[in-house]
Design a protein around this motif. Structure first.
Motif, PDB file in Angstrom:
ATOM      1  N   MET A  49       1.254 -88.639  14.077  1.00 10.87           N
ATOM      2  CA  MET A  49       2.051 -87.497  14.509  1.00 10.87           C
ATOM      3  C   MET A  49       1.137 -86.454  15.124  1.00 10.87           C
ATOM      4  SD  MET A  49       4.608 -85.264  12.148  1.00 10.87           S
ATOM      5  CE  MET A  49       5.195 -83.680  12.673  1.00 10.87           C
ATOM      6  N   THR A  50       1.465 -85.968  16.310  1.00 11.81           N
ATOM      7  CA  THR A  50       0.619 -84.995  16.996  1.00 11.81           C
ATOM      8  C   THR A  50       0.754 -83.635  16.340  1.00 11.81           C
ATOM      9  OG1 THR A  50       0.900 -86.177  19.053  1.00 11.81           O
ATOM     10  CG2 THR A  50       0.121 -83.910  19.203  1.00 11.81           C
ATOM     11  N   LEU A  51      -0.381 -82.994  16.106  1.00  7.35           N
ATOM     12  CA  LEU A  51      -0.378 -81.679  15.489  1.00  7.35           C
ATOM     13  C   LEU A  51      -0.025 -80.617  16.509  1.00  7.35           C
ATOM     14  CD1 LEU A  51      -3.648 -82.025  13.415  1.00  7.35           C
ATOM     15  CD2 LEU A  51      -1.334 -82.068  12.532  1.00  7.35           C
ATOM     16  N   SER A  52       0.766 -79.657  16.128  1.00  8.82           N
ATOM     17  CA  SER A  52       1.107 -78.542  17.006  1.00  8.82           C
ATOM     18  C   SER A  52       0.282 -77.329  16.624  1.00  8.82           C
ATOM     19  CB  SER A  52       2.604 -78.216  16.901  1.00  8.82           C
ATOM     20  OG  SER A  52       2.945 -77.882  15.575  1.00  8.82           O
ATOM     21  N   VAL A  53       0.163 -76.388  17.550  1.00  5.60           N
ATOM     22  CA  VAL A  53      -0.588 -75.172  17.289  1.00  5.60           C
ATOM     23  C   VAL A  53       0.231 -74.248  16.411  1.00  5.60           C
ATOM     24  CG1 VAL A  53      -1.604 -73.124  18.344  1.00  5.60           C
ATOM     25  CG2 VAL A  53      -1.855 -75.341  19.448  1.00  5.60           C
ATOM     26  N   SER A  54      -0.372 -73.757  15.352  1.00  7.62           N
ATOM     27  CA  SER A  54       0.322 -72.852  14.442  1.00  7.62           C
ATOM     28  C   SER A  54       0.310 -71.428  14.986  1.00  7.62           C
ATOM     29  CB  SER A  54      -0.359 -72.870  13.067  1.00  7.62           C
ATOM     30  OG  SER A  54       0.120 -71.813  12.262  1.00  7.62           O
ATOM     31  N   PRO A  55       1.473 -70.799  15.127  1.00  7.59           N
ATOM     32  CA  PRO A  55       1.493 -69.431  15.650  1.00  7.59           C
ATOM     33  C   PRO A  55       0.844 -68.434  14.710  1.00  7.59           C
ATOM     34  CG  PRO A  55       3.669 -70.088  14.863  1.00  7.59           C
ATOM     35  CD  PRO A  55       2.805 -71.315  14.831  1.00  7.59           C
ATOM     36  N   THR A  56       0.734 -68.800  13.416  1.00  8.35           N
ATOM     37  CA  THR A  56       0.132 -67.878  12.454  1.00  8.35           C
ATOM     38  C   THR A  56      -1.384 -67.925  12.493  1.00  8.35           C
ATOM     39  OG1 THR A  56       0.165 -69.543  10.703  1.00  8.35           O
ATOM     40  CG2 THR A  56       2.102 -68.151  10.914  1.00  8.35           C
ATOM     41  N   ALA A  57      -1.948 -68.859  13.283  1.00 16.77           N
ATOM     42  CA  ALA A  57      -3.403 -69.016  13.316  1.00 16.77           C
ATOM     43  C   ALA A  57      -4.072 -68.079  14.316  1.00 16.77           C
ATOM     44  CB  ALA A  57      -3.751 -70.462  13.669  1.00 16.77           C
ATOM     45  N   LEU A  75     -12.627 -81.295  13.892  1.00 20.46           N
ATOM     46  CA  LEU A  75     -12.839 -80.280  14.926  1.00 20.46           C
ATOM     47  C   LEU A  75     -11.582 -80.104  15.777  1.00 20.46           C
ATOM     48  CD1 LEU A  75     -15.251 -78.613  16.447  1.00 20.46           C
ATOM     49  CD2 LEU A  75     -15.131 -80.506  18.055  1.00 20.46           C
ATOM     50  N   HIS A  76     -11.035 -81.209  16.249  1.00 23.26           N
ATOM     51  CA  HIS A  76      -9.844 -81.135  17.102  1.00 23.26           C
ATOM     52  C   HIS A  76      -8.622 -80.677  16.320  1.00 23.26           C
ATOM     53  CE1 HIS A  76     -12.273 -83.378  20.012  1.00 23.26           C
ATOM     54  NE2 HIS A  76     -11.420 -82.927  20.902  1.00 23.26           N
ATOM     55  N   ARG A  77      -8.549 -81.041  15.067  1.00 23.20           N
ATOM     56  CA  ARG A  77      -7.428 -80.584  14.243  1.00 23.20           C
ATOM     57  C   ARG A  77      -7.459 -79.063  14.109  1.00 23.20           C
ATOM     58  NH1 ARG A  77      -4.651 -83.467   9.380  1.00 23.20           N
ATOM     59  NH2 ARG A  77      -3.574 -81.756   8.364  1.00 23.20           N
ATOM     60  N   ALA A  78      -8.647 -78.511  13.893  1.00 21.26           N
ATOM     61  CA  ALA A  78      -8.767 -77.046  13.796  1.00 21.26           C
ATOM     62  C   ALA A  78      -8.383 -76.373  15.108  1.00 21.26           C
ATOM     63  CB  ALA A  78     -10.191 -76.673  13.392  1.00 21.26           C
ATOM     64  N   LEU A  79      -8.789 -76.973  16.222  1.00 22.50           N
ATOM     65  CA  LEU A  79      -8.407 -76.419  17.524  1.00 22.50           C
ATOM     66  C   LEU A  79      -6.899 -76.475  17.697  1.00 22.50           C
ATOM     67  CD1 LEU A  79     -11.209 -78.004  19.761  1.00 22.50           C
ATOM     68  CD2 LEU A  79     -10.951 -75.570  19.204  1.00 22.50           C
ATOM     69  N   ARG A  80      -6.261 -77.549  17.242  1.00 21.93           N
ATOM     70  CA  ARG A  80      -4.815 -77.672  17.343  1.00 21.93           C
ATOM     71  C   ARG A  80      -4.103 -76.629  16.487  1.00 21.93           C
ATOM     72  NH1 ARG A  80      -2.552 -82.385  19.755  1.00 21.93           N
ATOM     73  NH2 ARG A  80      -4.140 -83.140  21.214  1.00 21.93           N
ATOM     74  N   GLU A  81      -4.765 -76.149  15.442  1.00 17.26           N
ATOM     75  CA  GLU A  81      -4.196 -75.092  14.614  1.00 17.26           C
ATOM     76  C   GLU A  81      -4.248 -73.733  15.313  1.00 17.26           C
ATOM     77  OE1 GLU A  81      -5.321 -74.752  10.463  1.00 17.26           O
ATOM     78  OE2 GLU A  81      -6.025 -76.836  10.507  1.00 17.26           O
ATOM     79  N   GLY A  82      -4.947 -73.681  16.440  1.00 17.54           N
ATOM     80  CA  GLY A  82      -5.090 -72.419  17.152  1.00 17.54           C
ATOM     81  C   GLY A  82      -6.245 -71.575  16.651  1.00 17.54           C
ATOM     82  N   LEU A  83      -7.145 -72.176  15.896  1.00 15.19           N
ATOM     83  CA  LEU A  83      -8.285 -71.444  15.346  1.00 15.19           C
ATOM     84  C   LEU A  83      -9.399 -71.326  16.378  1.00 15.19           C
ATOM     85  CD1 LEU A  83      -8.549 -73.180  11.860  1.00 15.19           C
ATOM     86  CD2 LEU A  83      -7.605 -70.924  12.327  1.00 15.19           C
ATOM     87  N   LYS A  84     -10.135 -70.225  16.301  1.00 18.08           N
ATOM     88  CA  LYS A  84     -11.401 -70.111  17.001  1.00 18.08           C
ATOM     89  C   LYS A  84     -12.398 -70.940  16.208  1.00 18.08           C
ATOM     90  CE  LYS A  84     -14.724 -68.377  19.634  1.00 18.08           C
ATOM     91  NZ  LYS A  84     -14.845 -68.681  21.068  1.00 18.08           N
ATOM     92  N   LEU A 126      -8.347 -91.888  11.688  1.00 19.10           N
ATOM     93  CA  LEU A 126      -8.318 -92.410  13.048  1.00 19.10           C
ATOM     94  C   LEU A 126      -6.896 -92.399  13.602  1.00 19.10           C
ATOM     95  CD1 LEU A 126      -9.684 -93.742  15.481  1.00 19.10           C
ATOM     96  CD2 LEU A 126      -9.389 -95.956  14.321  1.00 19.10           C
ATOM     97  N   ALA A 127      -5.923 -92.766  12.787  1.00 20.46           N
ATOM     98  CA  ALA A 127      -4.529 -92.762  13.228  1.00 20.46           C
ATOM     99  C   ALA A 127      -4.112 -91.360  13.658  1.00 20.46           C
ATOM    100  CB  ALA A 127      -3.617 -93.272  12.114  1.00 20.46           C
ATOM    101  N   ASP A 128      -4.532 -90.354  12.906  1.00 21.87           N
ATOM    102  CA  ASP A 128      -4.225 -88.965  13.256  1.00 21.87           C
ATOM    103  C   ASP A 128      -4.863 -88.595  14.589  1.00 21.87           C
ATOM    104  OD1 ASP A 128      -3.024 -86.526  12.815  1.00 21.87           O
ATOM    105  OD2 ASP A 128      -4.523 -85.799  11.402  1.00 21.87           O
ATOM    106  N   GLY A 129      -6.124 -88.985  14.751  1.00 20.18           N
ATOM    107  CA  GLY A 129      -6.820 -88.676  15.994  1.00 20.18           C
ATOM    108  C   GLY A 129      -6.231 -89.386  17.191  1.00 20.18           C
ATOM    109  N   LEU A 130      -5.865 -90.647  17.014  1.00 17.75           N
ATOM    110  CA  LEU A 130      -5.240 -91.385  18.111  1.00 17.75           C
ATOM    111  C   LEU A 130      -3.906 -90.758  18.496  1.00 17.75           C
ATOM    112  CD1 LEU A 130      -6.028 -95.066  17.004  1.00 17.75           C
ATOM    113  CD2 LEU A 130      -7.136 -93.757  18.850  1.00 17.75           C
ATOM    114  N   ALA A 131      -3.173 -90.260  17.503  1.00 16.47           N
ATOM    115  CA  ALA A 131      -1.911 -89.579  17.787  1.00 16.47           C
ATOM    116  C   ALA A 131      -2.139 -88.290  18.569  1.00 16.47           C
ATOM    117  CB  ALA A 131      -1.170 -89.272  16.477  1.00 16.47           C
ATOM    118  N   MET A 132      -3.321 -87.691  18.380  1.00 15.02           N
ATOM    119  CA  MET A 132      -3.672 -86.492  19.151  1.00 15.02           C
ATOM    120  C   MET A 132      -4.218 -86.845  20.527  1.00 15.02           C
ATOM    121  SD  MET A 132      -5.392 -83.734  16.511  1.00 15.02           S
ATOM    122  CE  MET A 132      -6.279 -84.784  15.369  1.00 15.02           C
ATOM    123  N   GLY A 133      -4.379 -88.133  20.796  1.00  8.81           N
ATOM    124  CA  GLY A 133      -4.901 -88.561  22.094  1.00  8.81           C
ATOM    125  C   GLY A 133      -6.400 -88.428  22.221  1.00  8.81           C
ATOM    126  N   LEU A 134      -7.114 -88.452  21.100  1.00 12.10           N
ATOM    127  CA  LEU A 134      -8.558 -88.262  21.141  1.00 12.10           C
ATOM    128  C   LEU A 134      -9.272 -89.516  21.623  1.00 12.10           C
ATOM    129  CD1 LEU A 134      -9.207 -86.294  17.817  1.00 12.10           C
ATOM    130  CD2 LEU A 134      -8.505 -85.443  20.061  1.00 12.10           C
TER     131      LEU A 134
END
Length: 232
Positions: A1-9, A28-37, A179-187
């Motif tokens: 499942m692709t992670l979406s950016v959290s507006p609270t981040a 690293l990419h998961r944190a970026l998807r959260e909208g974190l610096k 890996l499944a999470d990353g592949l879902a993110m298109g990494l």
């Protein structure tokens, strides 16, 4: 499942311990998807597979992520009782098992790296450190177990005037699930390095390579890395 950016981040930040390997690449990419610096932090501790640091630097340049490589080779003599830090030791070439596991343990590595990452987080005013401990490592390395992370998290909350949270999003996940999470993110996992040998091609024989290849097989995917040994 692709992670979406959290507006609270918005406006929040984290220090990601980024080795250049599969797990930290996904974190690293998961944190970026959260909208974190994201502030990526890598460590040169004299590891034989220092090629991972080159991969980490390249990825961070591409992403525009601030990246710092900390040279802690001065402690090499304290942690050199491992095939990962002592080139005179033979690297095991088989699946992880009790017989060969001890050769790949770097003493107290995660406690050292987390302590420095926490210091970085406090220094720049962030309240979080991310790292890629995962469920598959629990039976292998003591400093990847939930008990270790929970107690380090407790210490991180009181060691400074500003509390820091240690975030290990894959603490109870297998490498195949990461890996499944990353592949879902298109990494693209061509942008990672896993092999314990710092050679031009991944060996395909060490425990780390074999675990990586098993994760791709479990996901019905082909590893984009080139290997010195023919792999299925």
């Amino acid at each position: 499942m692709t992670l979406s950016v959290s507006p609270t981040a918005e406006g929040r930040a984290t220090v990601v311990i980024y080795s250049g390997g599969m797990d930290s690449f996904t974190v690293l990419h998961r944190a970026l998807r959260e909208g974190l610096k994201v502030y990526a932090l890598s460590f040169d501790y004299g590891q034989r597979h220092a090629r991972e640091l080159e991969v980490a630097a390249r990825v961070c340049r591409t992403l525009g992520v601030p990246h710092q490589v900390v040279d802690i080779r001065a402690i090499h003599g304290l942690i050199d009782a491992s095939a990962l830090t002592d080139a005179s030791r033979e690297l095991p070439e088989a699946d992880y098992a009790a017989a060969n596991l001890q050769d790949t343990v770097v003493p107290n590595r995660n406690m050292i790296l987390l302590s420095l990452a926490i210091a970085k987080a406090v220094n720049i005013g962030t309240g979080r450190v991310d790292y890629g401990a995962h469920g598959g490592d629990h039976v292998l390395y003591p400093d990847c177990r939930p008990e270790f992370v929970e107690r380090m998290n407790a210490v991180a909350g009181i060691a400074n005037f500003e509390a820091v949270t240690i975030h290990a999003p894959y603490l109870r996940s297998t490498k195949a699930e990461i890996l499944a999470d990353g592949l879902a993110m298109g990494l693209d996992y061509a942008d990672t390095w896993t092999c314990y040998r710092g050679e031009a091609l991944a060996c395909g024989r060490c425990g780390s390579c074999r675990e990586r290849l098993a994760a791709f097989a479990a996901n019905g995917a082909r590893d984009p890395l080139a290997y010195a040994t023919e792999v299925a």
